[in-house]
Design a protein around this motif. Structure first.
Motif, PDB file in Angstrom:
ATOM      1  N   GLY A 156     -12.348  61.548 -33.645  1.00 30.83           N
ATOM      2  CA  GLY A 156     -11.355  61.007 -33.438  1.00 30.83           C
ATOM      3  C   GLY A 156     -11.104  60.679 -31.696  1.00 30.83           C
ATOM      4  O   GLY A 156     -10.544  59.762 -31.807  1.00 30.83           O
ATOM      5  N   ARG A 157     -11.699  61.333 -31.867  1.00 32.36           N
ATOM      6  CA  ARG A 157     -11.021  62.328 -30.187  1.00 32.36           C
ATOM      7  C   ARG A 157     -12.467  61.931 -29.382  1.00 32.36           C
ATOM      8  O   ARG A 157     -12.269  61.856 -27.933  1.00 32.36           O
ATOM      9  CB  ARG A 157     -10.441  63.148 -30.630  1.00 32.36           C
ATOM     10  N   PHE A 158     -13.085  62.839 -29.594  1.00 26.36           N
ATOM     11  CA  PHE A 158     -14.382  62.974 -28.916  1.00 26.36           C
ATOM     12  C   PHE A 158     -15.497  62.038 -29.440  1.00 26.36           C
ATOM     13  O   PHE A 158     -16.170  61.825 -30.389  1.00 26.36           O
ATOM     14  CB  PHE A 158     -14.765  64.671 -28.777  1.00 26.36           C
ATOM     15  N   THR A 159     -16.423  61.435 -27.917  1.00 23.33           N
ATOM     16  CA  THR A 159     -17.610  60.961 -28.866  1.00 23.33           C
ATOM     17  C   THR A 159     -18.529  61.697 -27.551  1.00 23.33           C
ATOM     18  O   THR A 159     -18.108  61.548 -26.195  1.00 23.33           O
ATOM     19  CB  THR A 159     -17.000  59.544 -28.288  1.00 23.33           C
ATOM     20  N   ILE A 160     -19.690  61.606 -28.809  1.00 29.71           N
ATOM     21  CA  ILE A 160     -20.942  61.497 -28.037  1.00 29.71           C
ATOM     22  C   ILE A 160     -22.196  60.481 -27.704  1.00 29.71           C
ATOM     23  O   ILE A 160     -21.945  59.487 -27.578  1.00 29.71           O
ATOM     24  CB  ILE A 160     -21.647  62.581 -28.667  1.00 29.71           C
ATOM     25  N   SER A 161     -22.446  60.912 -26.280  1.00 29.08           N
ATOM     26  CA  SER A 161     -23.292  59.113 -25.923  1.00 29.08           C
ATOM     27  C   SER A 161     -24.497  59.786 -25.151  1.00 29.08           C
ATOM     28  O   SER A 161     -24.473  60.451 -24.263  1.00 29.08           O
ATOM     29  CB  SER A 161     -22.233  58.276 -25.474  1.00 29.08           C
ATOM     30  N   ARG A 162     -25.514  58.746 -24.939  1.00 29.74           N
ATOM     31  CA  ARG A 162     -26.412  59.011 -24.336  1.00 29.74           C
ATOM     32  C   ARG A 162     -27.143  57.790 -23.273  1.00 29.74           C
ATOM     33  O   ARG A 162     -27.189  56.757 -23.365  1.00 29.74           O
ATOM     34  CB  ARG A 162     -27.817  59.095 -25.381  1.00 29.74           C
ATOM     35  N   ASP A 163     -27.821  58.458 -22.156  1.00 33.79           N
ATOM     36  CA  ASP A 163     -28.220  57.380 -20.608  1.00 33.79           C
ATOM     37  C   ASP A 163     -29.476  58.029 -20.967  1.00 33.79           C
ATOM     38  O   ASP A 163     -29.345  58.997 -20.197  1.00 33.79           O
ATOM     39  CB  ASP A 163     -27.035  57.871 -19.926  1.00 33.79           C
ATOM     40  N   ASN A 164     -30.606  57.192 -21.386  1.00 36.00           N
ATOM     41  CA  ASN A 164     -31.694  58.072 -21.060  1.00 36.00           C
ATOM     42  C   ASN A 164     -32.212  57.969 -19.627  1.00 36.00           C
ATOM     43  O   ASN A 164     -33.277  58.330 -19.834  1.00 36.00           O
ATOM     44  CB  ASN A 164     -32.748  57.118 -22.312  1.00 36.00           C
ATOM     45  N   ALA A 165     -32.202  56.542 -19.557  1.00 38.11           N
ATOM     46  CA  ALA A 165     -32.419  56.092 -17.801  1.00 38.11           C
ATOM     47  C   ALA A 165     -31.941  57.208 -17.163  1.00 38.11           C
ATOM     48  O   ALA A 165     -32.569  57.795 -15.491  1.00 38.11           O
ATOM     49  CB  ALA A 165     -31.901  55.026 -17.361  1.00 38.11           C
ATOM     50  N   LYS A 166     -30.789  57.868 -17.517  1.00 42.86           N
ATOM     51  CA  LYS A 166     -30.045  58.907 -16.881  1.00 42.86           C
ATOM     52  C   LYS A 166     -30.701  60.546 -16.530  1.00 42.86           C
ATOM     53  O   LYS A 166     -30.262  61.518 -16.999  1.00 42.86           O
ATOM     54  CB  LYS A 166     -28.692  58.899 -16.490  1.00 42.86           C
ATOM     55  N   ASN A 167     -31.702  60.536 -17.958  1.00 38.51           N
ATOM     56  CA  ASN A 167     -31.877  61.747 -18.971  1.00 38.51           C
ATOM     57  C   ASN A 167     -30.259  62.573 -18.890  1.00 38.51           C
ATOM     58  O   ASN A 167     -30.223  64.226 -18.306  1.00 38.51           O
ATOM     59  CB  ASN A 167     -32.654  62.783 -18.194  1.00 38.51           C
ATOM     60  N   THR A 168     -29.311  62.141 -19.540  1.00 35.98           N
ATOM     61  CA  THR A 168     -28.242  61.969 -19.409  1.00 35.98           C
ATOM     62  C   THR A 168     -27.389  61.996 -20.645  1.00 35.98           C
ATOM     63  O   THR A 168     -27.297  61.626 -21.301  1.00 35.98           O
ATOM     64  CB  THR A 168     -27.173  62.418 -18.182  1.00 35.98           C
ATOM     65  N   VAL A 169     -26.876  63.381 -20.957  1.00 34.83           N
ATOM     66  CA  VAL A 169     -25.633  63.012 -22.623  1.00 34.83           C
ATOM     67  C   VAL A 169     -24.138  63.296 -22.309  1.00 34.83           C
ATOM     68  O   VAL A 169     -24.072  64.397 -21.191  1.00 34.83           O
ATOM     69  CB  VAL A 169     -26.136  64.157 -23.598  1.00 34.83           C
ATOM     70  N   TYR A 170     -23.588  63.135 -22.242  1.00 35.19           N
ATOM     71  CA  TYR A 170     -22.508  62.900 -22.109  1.00 35.19           C
ATOM     72  C   TYR A 170     -21.183  63.010 -23.469  1.00 35.19           C
ATOM     73  O   TYR A 170     -21.645  62.900 -25.146  1.00 35.19           O
ATOM     74  CB  TYR A 170     -22.013  61.707 -22.093  1.00 35.19           C
ATOM     75  N   LEU A 171     -19.824  63.717 -23.548  1.00 34.08           N
ATOM     76  CA  LEU A 171     -18.972  63.510 -24.064  1.00 34.08           C
ATOM     77  C   LEU A 171     -17.538  63.558 -23.715  1.00 34.08           C
ATOM     78  O   LEU A 171     -17.093  64.256 -22.468  1.00 34.08           O
ATOM     79  CB  LEU A 171     -19.150  65.295 -24.312  1.00 34.08           C
ATOM     80  N   GLN A 172     -17.224  62.601 -24.202  1.00 40.64           N
ATOM     81  CA  GLN A 172     -16.118  61.811 -23.560  1.00 40.64           C
ATOM     82  C   GLN A 172     -14.926  62.483 -24.303  1.00 40.64           C
ATOM     83  O   GLN A 172     -14.876  62.334 -26.244  1.00 40.64           O
ATOM     84  CB  GLN A 172     -16.199  59.934 -24.125  1.00 40.64           C
ATOM     85  N   MET A 173     -14.525  62.846 -23.798  1.00 36.06           N
ATOM     86  CA  MET A 173     -13.203  63.896 -25.051  1.00 36.06           C
ATOM     87  C   MET A 173     -11.719  62.820 -24.191  1.00 36.06           C
ATOM     88  O   MET A 173     -11.627  62.879 -23.395  1.00 36.06           O
ATOM     89  CB  MET A 173     -12.921  65.142 -24.318  1.00 36.06           C
ATOM     90  N   ASN A 174     -10.805  62.906 -25.494  1.00 35.17           N
ATOM     91  CA  ASN A 174      -9.673  61.443 -25.059  1.00 35.17           C
ATOM     92  C   ASN A 174      -8.745  62.665 -25.649  1.00 35.17           C
ATOM     93  O   ASN A 174      -8.800  63.384 -26.480  1.00 35.17           O
ATOM     94  CB  ASN A 174      -9.526  60.458 -25.920  1.00 35.17           C
TER      95      ASN A 174
END
Length: 121
Positions: free
Chosen positions: A66-84
């Motif tokens: 409920g606070r963190f979200t994982i996501s991908r941007d395959n075009a940038k070959n990058t994975v993110y972790l949004q932490m709120n």
């Protein structure tokens, strides 16, 4: 040369947000499952979030759900972790890893060097 490089860590006040990035070279991240882990001083490395492959599955540790979200941007070959809504207990070195499954650190083949996240007023 195969590398995973985390970035985006830093010092943030409780309740604040950070977005971590995990950028790869020498490996195509959309062909691998990705996990985010963290390790606080004196504690074991623990799984925080996971992104699977074809089914788009995600898993979150109860402590961050409920606070963190994982996501991908395959075009940038990058994975993110949004932490709120960050809490002091989120303070740790955060690592991304590729090639394993779920929130267990065992089985992951590739690891980044980590980025420090400090939550403090």
């Amino acid at each position: 040369q195969l590398r995973l490089v985390e970035s985006g860590g830093g010092l943030v006040q409780p309740g604040g947000s950070l977005k971590l990035s995990c950028t790869a070279s020498g490996i195509t991240l959309d062909l691998h499952s990705i996990g985010w882990f963290r390790q606080a001083p004196g504690k074991e490395r623990e799984g925080v979030s996971y992104s699977g492959l074809s089914d788009g599955s995600t898993i979150y540790a109860d402590s961050v759900k409920g606070r963190f979200t994982i996501s991908r941007d395959n075009a940038k070959n990058t994975v993110y972790l949004q932490m709120n809504s960050l809490k002091p207990e989120d303070t740790a070195i955060y690592y991304c890893a590729a090639g394993g499954y779920g929130l267990t650190k065992h089985g992951y083949t590739y690891w980044g060097q980590g980025t420090q996240v400090t939550v403090s007023s």
